[in-house]
Design a protein around this motif. Structure first.
Motif, PDB file in Angstrom:
ATOM      1  N   GLU A   1      63.046   1.874  63.167  1.00 26.06           N
ATOM      2  CA  GLU A   1      63.627   2.732  62.977  1.00 26.06           C
ATOM      3  C   GLU A   1      64.485   3.397  64.238  1.00 26.06           C
ATOM      4  O   GLU A   1      63.653   3.429  65.076  1.00 26.06           O
ATOM      5  CB  GLU A   1      63.442   4.426  62.303  1.00 26.06           C
ATOM      6  CG  GLU A   1      62.572   3.970  61.089  1.00 26.06           C
ATOM      7  CD  GLU A   1      63.170   3.716  59.584  1.00 26.06           C
ATOM      8  OE1 GLU A   1      64.377   4.574  59.435  1.00 26.06           O
ATOM      9  OE2 GLU A   1      62.512   3.302  58.950  1.00 26.06           O
ATOM     10  N   GLY A   2      65.547   2.635  64.221  1.00 28.12           N
ATOM     11  CA  GLY A   2      66.523   3.350  65.729  1.00 28.12           C
ATOM     12  C   GLY A   2      66.400   2.644  66.872  1.00 28.12           C
ATOM     13  O   GLY A   2      65.349   1.601  65.835  1.00 28.12           O
ATOM     14  N   GLY A   3      66.367   2.721  67.902  1.00 28.87           N
ATOM     15  CA  GLY A   3      66.388   1.677  68.889  1.00 28.87           C
ATOM     16  C   GLY A   3      67.463   1.285  70.207  1.00 28.87           C
ATOM     17  O   GLY A   3      68.474   1.122  68.795  1.00 28.87           O
ATOM     18  N   TYR A   4      67.084   0.313  70.262  1.00 28.86           N
ATOM     19  CA  TYR A   4      67.972  -0.312  70.915  1.00 28.86           C
ATOM     20  C   TYR A   4      67.715  -2.292  71.142  1.00 28.86           C
ATOM     21  O   TYR A   4      66.141  -2.052  71.442  1.00 28.86           O
ATOM     22  CB  TYR A   4      68.613  -0.263  71.943  1.00 28.86           C
ATOM     23  CG  TYR A   4      68.501   1.093  72.573  1.00 28.86           C
ATOM     24  CD1 TYR A   4      69.848   1.661  72.393  1.00 28.86           C
ATOM     25  CD2 TYR A   4      67.756   2.524  72.699  1.00 28.86           C
ATOM     26  CE1 TYR A   4      70.561   2.989  72.496  1.00 28.86           C
ATOM     27  CE2 TYR A   4      68.316   3.952  72.613  1.00 28.86           C
ATOM     28  CZ  TYR A   4      69.314   3.593  72.197  1.00 28.86           C
ATOM     29  OH  TYR A   4      69.544   5.827  73.064  1.00 28.86           O
ATOM     30  N   LEU A   5      68.411  -3.187  70.862  1.00 28.46           N
ATOM     31  CA  LEU A   5      67.766  -4.915  70.528  1.00 28.46           C
ATOM     32  C   LEU A   5      69.018  -4.997  71.956  1.00 28.46           C
ATOM     33  O   LEU A   5      69.774  -4.993  72.044  1.00 28.46           O
ATOM     34  CB  LEU A   5      68.427  -4.994  69.241  1.00 28.46           C
ATOM     35  CG  LEU A   5      68.504  -7.216  69.294  1.00 28.46           C
ATOM     36  CD1 LEU A   5      66.480  -7.252  69.644  1.00 28.46           C
ATOM     37  CD2 LEU A   5      68.287  -7.139  68.235  1.00 28.46           C
ATOM     38  N   GLU A   6      68.135  -5.840  73.003  1.00 28.05           N
ATOM     39  CA  GLU A   6      68.858  -6.672  73.390  1.00 28.05           C
ATOM     40  C   GLU A   6      69.516  -8.273  73.294  1.00 28.05           C
ATOM     41  O   GLU A   6      68.602  -8.896  72.405  1.00 28.05           O
ATOM     42  CB  GLU A   6      67.906  -6.246  74.887  1.00 28.05           C
ATOM     43  CG  GLU A   6      68.685  -7.863  75.677  1.00 28.05           C
ATOM     44  CD  GLU A   6      67.175  -7.580  76.965  1.00 28.05           C
ATOM     45  OE1 GLU A   6      68.003  -7.963  78.352  1.00 28.05           O
ATOM     46  OE2 GLU A   6      66.125  -7.565  76.314  1.00 28.05           O
ATOM     47  N   VAL A   7      71.035  -7.975  73.553  1.00 27.67           N
ATOM     48  CA  VAL A   7      71.598  -9.552  73.442  1.00 27.67           C
ATOM     49  C   VAL A   7      71.442  -9.895  74.896  1.00 27.67           C
ATOM     50  O   VAL A   7      72.891  -9.458  75.767  1.00 27.67           O
ATOM     51  CB  VAL A   7      72.389  -9.592  72.460  1.00 27.67           C
ATOM     52  CG1 VAL A   7      73.093 -10.708  72.205  1.00 27.67           C
ATOM     53  CG2 VAL A   7      71.793  -8.191  71.095  1.00 27.67           C
ATOM     54  N   GLN A   8      70.890 -10.886  74.846  1.00 26.47           N
ATOM     55  CA  GLN A   8      71.494 -11.608  77.117  1.00 26.47           C
ATOM     56  C   GLN A   8      72.979 -12.098  76.779  1.00 26.47           C
ATOM     57  O   GLN A   8      72.999 -12.082  76.079  1.00 26.47           O
ATOM     58  CB  GLN A   8      69.881 -12.127  77.407  1.00 26.47           C
ATOM     59  CG  GLN A   8      68.692 -11.656  77.111  1.00 26.47           C
ATOM     60  CD  GLN A   8      68.039 -12.375  77.233  1.00 26.47           C
ATOM     61  OE1 GLN A   8      66.827 -12.368  77.857  1.00 26.47           O
ATOM     62  NE2 GLN A   8      67.310 -13.489  76.360  1.00 26.47           N
ATOM     63  N   ASP A   9      73.502 -12.413  77.713  1.00 28.14           N
ATOM     64  CA  ASP A   9      74.458 -12.748  78.265  1.00 28.14           C
ATOM     65  C   ASP A   9      74.330 -14.200  77.940  1.00 28.14           C
ATOM     66  O   ASP A   9      75.208 -15.265  77.817  1.00 28.14           O
ATOM     67  CB  ASP A   9      74.967 -12.919  79.596  1.00 28.14           C
ATOM     68  CG  ASP A   9      74.088 -13.227  81.155  1.00 28.14           C
ATOM     69  OD1 ASP A   9      73.068 -14.194  80.592  1.00 28.14           O
ATOM     70  OD2 ASP A   9      74.180 -12.846  81.602  1.00 28.14           O
ATOM     71  N   ASN A  10      72.890 -14.919  77.448  1.00 25.44           N
ATOM     72  CA  ASN A  10      72.790 -16.510  77.239  1.00 25.44           C
ATOM     73  C   ASN A  10      73.270 -16.916  75.508  1.00 25.44           C
ATOM     74  O   ASN A  10      72.417 -17.829  75.113  1.00 25.44           O
ATOM     75  CB  ASN A  10      71.700 -17.183  77.889  1.00 25.44           C
ATOM     76  CG  ASN A  10      70.557 -15.711  77.075  1.00 25.44           C
ATOM     77  OD1 ASN A  10      70.621 -15.036  75.992  1.00 25.44           O
ATOM     78  ND2 ASN A  10      69.242 -16.844  77.090  1.00 25.44           N
ATOM     79  N   GLY A  11      73.371 -15.939  74.958  1.00 21.21           N
ATOM     80  CA  GLY A  11      73.672 -15.255  73.654  1.00 21.21           C
ATOM     81  C   GLY A  11      72.098 -15.441  72.708  1.00 21.21           C
ATOM     82  O   GLY A  11      72.059 -16.046  71.859  1.00 21.21           O
ATOM     83  N   LYS A  12      71.206 -14.603  73.616  1.00 19.71           N
ATOM     84  CA  LYS A  12      69.901 -15.041  73.214  1.00 19.71           C
ATOM     85  C   LYS A  12      69.380 -13.528  72.847  1.00 19.71           C
ATOM     86  O   LYS A  12      69.655 -12.854  73.693  1.00 19.71           O
ATOM     87  CB  LYS A  12      68.308 -15.780  73.231  1.00 19.71           C
ATOM     88  CG  LYS A  12      69.660 -17.297  73.118  1.00 19.71           C
ATOM     89  CD  LYS A  12      68.205 -18.033  74.219  1.00 19.71           C
ATOM     90  CE  LYS A  12      69.186 -19.308  74.105  1.00 19.71           C
ATOM     91  NZ  LYS A  12      68.870 -20.205  73.154  1.00 19.71           N
TER      92      LYS A  12
END
Length: 384
Positions: free
Chosen positions: A18-29
């Motif tokens: 529930e909630g939070g933050y998901l990292e999307v890296q600059d390499n598209g992964k």
């Protein structure tokens, strides 16, 4: 540039948060998931009120948008791959019908030549539905092309596809089927059982020889029987197998879907569409391979014989149906359309879940399970 997705819910590979933050890296992964109290520094895209799910994986689909794996040129196939982003599909296995050996060779050559060139949903392999089927349960498959399994012939097709051909559906009662299954599996090919008249014992023998799946379970096989067990009974009873399921409400009624999912567990169910060229198109006349088809009331049927002829189902609709029918939770429904099909086709390293260093192919869903947005390699590619 690396950024972070903020949302109300995240369907991660092994848990739902529930909630939070998901990292999307600059390499598209994907990078890490951070909890609500671990707000990272950097660009944040806010999807408050919405949910983040992995991109869907359709491992049994023939077409849509008037495009067909058997007939379309590469431009048409790429149009199809772009179109699938509208239904939340970010990875797929183009699926053939039963056809002549030369036709299948030409299709393999086309996909092999253009391997990796698609600009939409990613082609993660090629699925041969046939030609090693039985006529009685051929359904919409053209019976004049049915053959006994031949590993040398299959390997010639596979070589022509540059190794893309990684899944085949066949009937285990055909002459030489057990021997074929054993050899194909050694090569890393996934074998699924279907379009078959086999009894329980023949289906079990196919599984014990190395097959790991059942093709659109309950369709293209004898009904379950409490006196003379069939392939359908084997799909219900055998351990450690994955069963494909078409959840459009026509191919398998919701009551049986519910019973089957409860019996097998969602971790053994791969939602598929079996969609043909009429997907995302209006009612009317179409074709399935060489066979004329009409579409009406949400169903595709052969003009000659009135059999169901594939479907017009989209995978995001199947996920929503599973939830709306009270068959499964949103978490389980998404797993059945992403993680399970990817695992069943041996492509889980490439797709099917949200995990660090996997391609950032993901969906933004509304809480009613409708699709809001599709991302591919961390880039927004479709907004509803």
């Amino acid at each position: 540039m690396t950024y972070y997705i903020h949302a109300d819910k995240f369907f991660l590979e092994n848990t739902t948060e529930e909630g939070g933050y998901l990292e999307v890296q600059d390499n598209g992964k994907f990078g890490f998931y951070y909890r609500e109290n671990e707000k990272p520094a950097g660009k944040i895209i806010d999807y408050t009120g919405q949910w983040i799910a992995p991109g869907l994986v359709d491992t049994h689909v023939h077409g849509s948008l008037k495009e067909d794996v058997m007939k379309s040129d590469w431009q048409g196939i790429n149009h199809l791959s772009e179109g699938f982003l509208r239904s939340g599909v970010t990875s797929w296995l183009p699926t053939t019908y039963t056809a002549g050996a030369d036709t299948l060779m030409q299709i393999c050559q086309m996909f092999g030549k253009h391997k990796g060139e698609e600009t939409g949903a990613k082609i993660q392999g090629l699925h041969f539905e046939g030609p090693y089927f039985t006529a009685e349960h051929a359904g919409a498959e053209n019976p004049k092309y049915l053959l006994d399994p031949d590993i040398d012939q299959f390997n010639a097709w596979r070589d022509a596809s540059s190794g893309l051909l990684n899944k085949i559906s066949l009937a285990p009662e055909r002459k030489g089927a057990k021997e074929f299954i054993r050899e194909a599996v050694k090569e890393g090919v996934v074998v699924s059982l279907g379009h078959s008249s086999s009894n329980y014992e023949q289906a079990t023998d196919g599984i014990e020889a190395g097959a790991t799946m059942f093709t659109h379970t309950f369709n293209g096989m004898p009904d379950p029987s409490h006196h003379a067990p069939t392939m359908s009974n084997a799909a219900m009873a055998l351990n450690n197998v994955t069963a494909e399921l078409i959840c459009d409400g026509h191919h398998v009624k919701p009551a049986l879907v519910r019973a089957f999912v409860q019996l097998k567990g969602p971790e053994h169910i791969a939602l598929i569409t079996d969609c043909m060229e009429a997907g995302m198109m209006p009612d009317g006349d179409y074709s399935l391979g060489e066979l004329p088809v009409y579409v009406k009331d949400g169903m595709a049927r052969l003009k000659d014989g009135d059999n169901l002829a594939g479907s017009i189902l989209q995978l995001n609709t199947a996920v929503k149906n599973i939830v709306d029918w009270n068959v499964a939770t949103p978490e389980a429904a998404i797993m059945m359309a992403s993680y399970v099909p990817a695992k069943s086709a041996h492509i889980l390293d490439e797709c099917g879940s949200i995990a660090p260093d996997k391609a950032a192919d993901f969906l933004v869903l509304n809480p009613d399970m409708t699709l809001s947005e599709t991302y591919l390699n961390g880039e927004s590619r479709y907004q509803a």
